[in-house]
Every structure is written in C-alpha cells, then in structure tokens.
Motif scaffolding. Structure first.
Motif, short mmCIF file in Angstrom:
data_model
loop_
_atom_site.label_atom_id
_atom_site.label_comp_id
_atom_site.label_asym_id
_atom_site.label_seq_id
_atom_site.Cartn_x
_atom_site.Cartn_y
_atom_site.Cartn_z
N MET A 109 63.67 59.90 50.41
CA MET A 109 64.94 59.94 49.19
C MET A 109 64.47 58.77 48.47
SD MET A 109 67.58 57.44 51.13
CE MET A 109 68.42 58.71 52.38
N SER A 110 65.29 58.32 47.68
CA SER A 110 64.75 57.37 46.59
C SER A 110 64.10 55.91 46.82
CB SER A 110 65.30 57.18 44.71
OG SER A 110 67.08 56.42 45.29
N ILE A 111 62.96 54.90 46.63
CA ILE A 111 63.35 53.43 47.35
C ILE A 111 64.46 53.54 47.15
CG2 ILE A 111 62.62 51.30 46.06
CD1 ILE A 111 59.93 53.30 44.52
N TYR A 112 65.20 53.12 45.28
CA TYR A 112 66.71 52.87 45.24
C TYR A 112 67.80 53.10 46.99
CZ TYR A 112 71.60 50.89 43.79
OH TYR A 112 72.55 50.73 43.94
N ASP A 113 67.78 53.74 47.22
CA ASP A 113 68.62 54.34 47.80
C ASP A 113 68.42 54.15 49.42
OD1 ASP A 113 70.57 55.98 46.06
OD2 ASP A 113 69.27 57.34 46.44
N ASN A 114 66.66 54.22 49.98
CA ASN A 114 66.06 53.90 51.37
C ASN A 114 66.78 52.37 51.16
OD1 ASN A 114 64.12 55.10 52.74
ND2 ASN A 114 64.14 55.88 51.30
N VAL A 115 66.72 50.98 51.18
CA VAL A 115 67.54 49.96 50.73
C VAL A 115 68.71 49.07 51.01
CG1 VAL A 115 66.93 47.64 49.56
CG2 VAL A 115 64.83 49.36 49.11
N ALA A 116 69.83 50.72 50.19
CA ALA A 116 70.58 50.56 49.91
C ALA A 116 71.20 51.57 50.94
CB ALA A 116 71.42 51.12 48.24
N TYR A 117 70.80 51.60 52.20
CA TYR A 117 71.10 53.11 52.90
C TYR A 117 72.25 52.10 54.27
CZ TYR A 117 70.74 55.93 56.57
OH TYR A 117 71.18 57.18 57.64
N GLY A 118 71.44 50.85 54.39
CA GLY A 118 72.24 49.81 55.40
C GLY A 118 73.53 49.63 54.82
N PRO A 119 73.46 48.71 52.98
CA PRO A 119 75.12 48.11 53.15
C PRO A 119 75.54 49.24 52.65
CG PRO A 119 72.96 46.97 51.70
CD PRO A 119 72.11 48.26 53.11
N ARG A 120 75.35 50.60 52.30
CA ARG A 120 76.85 51.29 52.11
C ARG A 120 77.00 52.20 53.61
NH1 ARG A 120 72.73 54.35 48.09
NH2 ARG A 120 73.52 54.52 46.41
N GLY A 121 76.21 52.04 55.11
CA GLY A 121 76.74 52.44 55.90
C GLY A 121 77.42 51.26 56.64
N GLN A 122 77.66 50.49 55.60
CA GLN A 122 78.36 48.84 55.73
C GLN A 122 79.52 48.60 55.52
OE1 GLN A 122 75.60 45.28 55.91
NE2 GLN A 122 75.97 45.02 58.06
N GLY A 123 79.65 49.46 54.28
CA GLY A 123 80.81 50.19 53.22
C GLY A 123 81.00 49.16 51.77
N LEU A 151 62.61 52.68 40.37
CA LEU A 151 63.65 53.10 41.57
C LEU A 151 64.11 54.81 42.52
CD1 LEU A 151 65.94 50.00 40.90
CD2 LEU A 151 63.50 50.03 43.04
N LYS A 152 64.24 55.17 41.00
CA LYS A 152 65.14 56.10 41.91
C LYS A 152 63.86 57.30 41.83
CE LYS A 152 69.22 55.67 40.56
NZ LYS A 152 69.79 54.67 41.39
N THR A 153 62.54 57.24 42.31
CA THR A 153 61.59 57.98 42.40
C THR A 153 61.48 58.52 44.04
OG1 THR A 153 60.19 56.45 42.20
CG2 THR A 153 60.55 58.29 40.45
N SER A 154 61.09 58.92 44.33
CA SER A 154 60.83 59.25 46.02
C SER A 154 59.99 57.90 46.48
CB SER A 154 60.14 60.43 46.09
OG SER A 154 59.98 60.13 47.58
N ALA A 155 60.84 57.66 47.50
CA ALA A 155 59.65 56.50 48.19
C ALA A 155 58.48 56.08 48.88
CB ALA A 155 60.44 55.21 49.30
N LEU A 156 58.17 57.69 49.50
CA LEU A 156 57.44 59.01 49.99
C LEU A 156 56.39 58.70 49.32
CD1 LEU A 156 59.69 61.94 51.81
CD2 LEU A 156 58.29 58.43 53.21
N GLY A 157 56.34 58.69 47.17
CA GLY A 157 55.00 58.18 47.01
C GLY A 157 54.56 56.65 46.24
N LEU A 158 54.96 56.21 47.54
CA LEU A 158 54.00 55.03 47.12
C LEU A 158 53.20 54.75 48.45
CD1 LEU A 158 56.97 52.24 47.64
CD2 LEU A 158 55.97 53.00 45.72
N SER A 159 52.32 53.80 48.30
CA SER A 159 50.96 53.69 49.20
C SER A 159 51.62 53.27 50.21
CB SER A 159 50.07 52.66 48.37
OG SER A 159 50.52 51.83 48.67
N GLY A 160 50.52 53.04 51.49
CA GLY A 160 51.18 53.14 52.81
C GLY A 160 51.75 51.34 52.50
N GLY A 161 51.10 50.79 52.35
CA GLY A 161 51.60 48.92 52.08
C GLY A 161 52.43 48.80 51.19
N GLN A 162 52.80 50.27 50.42
CA GLN A 162 54.02 49.73 49.66
C GLN A 162 55.25 49.83 50.29
OE1 GLN A 162 52.85 51.73 46.05
NE2 GLN A 162 53.04 49.73 44.79
N GLN A 163 55.01 51.05 50.75
CA GLN A 163 56.63 51.60 51.70
C GLN A 163 56.41 50.93 52.92
OE1 GLN A 163 55.11 55.26 53.32
NE2 GLN A 163 54.61 55.95 51.73
#
Length: 261
Positions: A109-123, A151-163
């Motif tokens: 999923m996007s970079i944004y959604d990866n980082v927001a995943y946990g907080p969203r799960g907390q409500g 931020l809205k592009t796929s996180a999987l498109g980043l380099s390994g270090g960035q990921q």
C-alpha cells in the motif's frame, strides 16, 4: 547499612528486567537462565554466532515467540513493574514494545497508509491527526524529506534502505517506549546501513533500543551496552567499550576477534 540502602535507591531502575529466563521449543532448550537489566534510552546490542539464541531472546521481549507452537517459557521479564508473561493484554504490550525486522516488511500500500496503519487500528480516523502522526513518524525516521512528495505512491517502490526507515517510522507511529531491531541493516547496502545507524543513535534520546547484530563494528559504533550470547546463554554483558577492549571472558575475546562464529 543505611548508606548501602541509599546507593540502591540511587541505582537506576532498568526499563526491562530479565530474570532467570529459560525458553524451550518442545523438548529443545534454546535459552538458559538469561538475566539482564536493560536501561532506559540506551542502545543494547545482542551479539553472538548464528543459532546462539539472540534473536529468540529478542522476541521474548514482546512475546513474539507466543506465535510459535510448542514454546514454553520460564522466568520473568519485567517492564515497568509488570511481568509481561502474566498479562493478557499482548496487543498493549506490542504497542509499547515495537519491532523492526531483518528485511523490510512493508504492506503493499502507499507510504502514508503503511505508517497510518497502526494508528488507524487503534481507532484514530481524523485525517488531520493522522497527517500529523505520519509526518512526525517519517521525520522521526529521518526519511520525511525523501518521501514527502510521494506519500500516496506504493511503499514497495522505495529502495531497501528507504523501506527499512519507513518500517521504523511505522513502529514509531505506535508511540512505543521500546523498539526491538532484529538485524535491521543486514539486507542493506553500506550507505543505507550508515543512515540507519545514524538514525538509531539519534533515536535513543526518545526510545530504549535493543538490537541484534552480526556486525561487530556496528555493535561497537552504536550501542551503549553489549551482551554476548553463546549456546543460549549470556557469556558476558557490560559496557560496549569494555566488551570490545577488555572482555572478562576468553570466549568473548575469541568471538569479537573473529576466531569463531
């Protein structure tokens, strides 16, 4: 006697206290009577040859081993006066004790959604609040400037270090107090490794960090204390400078000088 009691009171209470920890995979014992105090806002490195128990031990600190069938654990791990093996709220524990794995394990999923995943799960649903958490977390992982326009592009498109740094941001987003890292740079190139090391050194002002590493130079560079594991036991645990300059045990010296492992 009074002076001794005063000294004990002045001794810093550890962030994590491990006492007489044994771990079994079925009939096979993997950890033997491990005891150590891990201090707050320090980097503690766990070193030792493959199969010595360091990653197994790391996973006991947030009960990740609970996910493996046949695991049996004796002993205590105290975090803030609570034995984590006597609590039923494992989700709360893993919020407090975040984890970064050997290979970046981002969601598709996007970079944004990866980082927001946990907080969203907390409500947390408010977009403004999520935006703030995402930006603060990416800044905390020293990658905001590199990804703020994508931020809205796929996180999987980043380099390994960035990921890997986005994985660290994802852990930070949960507002943990402790971050566990299982060889977080072993899959990275030297430049990305250096960036993650610099990030870890900076993060310890806010977090207690426990890192498993095979890289002796890395342990020497970034950690305050080092524990040397061998055959499921702690051979030696001390200030990193002491471990690498004047270890007490010949086995420690043999390992860090490359005679085995």
């Amino acid at each position: 006697m009074e002076r001794l009691q005063m000294m004990e009171q002045l001794t810093e209470t550890p962030k994590i206290k491990v006492k007489d920890l044994d771990l079994f995979y079925g009939d096979n014992q993997a950890l033997y009577s491990v005891s150590m105090d891990i201090q707050e806002k320090e980097v503690t490195a766990l070193i030792g040859p493959s199969g010595c128990g360091k990653s197994t031990f790391l996973r006991t600190l947030n009960r990740m081993n609970d996910l493996i069938d046949g695991v049996n654990i004796n002993g205590e791990i105290i975090i803030e006066n609570e034995n984590i093996y006597q609590t039923n709220d494992v989700i709360k524990l893993r919020t407090k004790v975040g984890m970064v794995f050997q290979k970046p394990n981002l969601f598709p999923m996007s970079i944004y959604d990866n980082v927001a995943y946990g907080p969203r799960g907390q409500g947390i649903k408010n977009k403004k609040e999520l935006d703030k958490i995402v930006e603060e977390s990416l800044r905390g992982a020293a990658i905001w400037d590199e990804v703020k326009d994508r931020l809205k592009t796929s996180a999987l498109g980043l380099s390994g270090g960035q990921q890997q740094r986005v994985c660290i941001a994802r852990a930070i987003a949960m507002k943990p107090e402790i971050i566990l890292m299982d060889e977080p740079t072993s899959a990275l190139d030297p430049i990305s490794t250096l960036k993650v090391e610099e990030l870890i050194s900076d993060m310890k002002k806010d977090y207690t960090i426990v890192i498993v590493t095979h890289n002796m130079q890395q342990a020497a560079r970034i950690s305050d204390k080092t524990a040397f594991f061998l055959n499921g036991e702690i051979v030696e645990y001390d200030e990193t400078d002491k471990i690498f300059s004047v270890p007490n045990d010949q086995r420690t010296e043999d390992y860090i000088t490359g005679r085995f492992g």
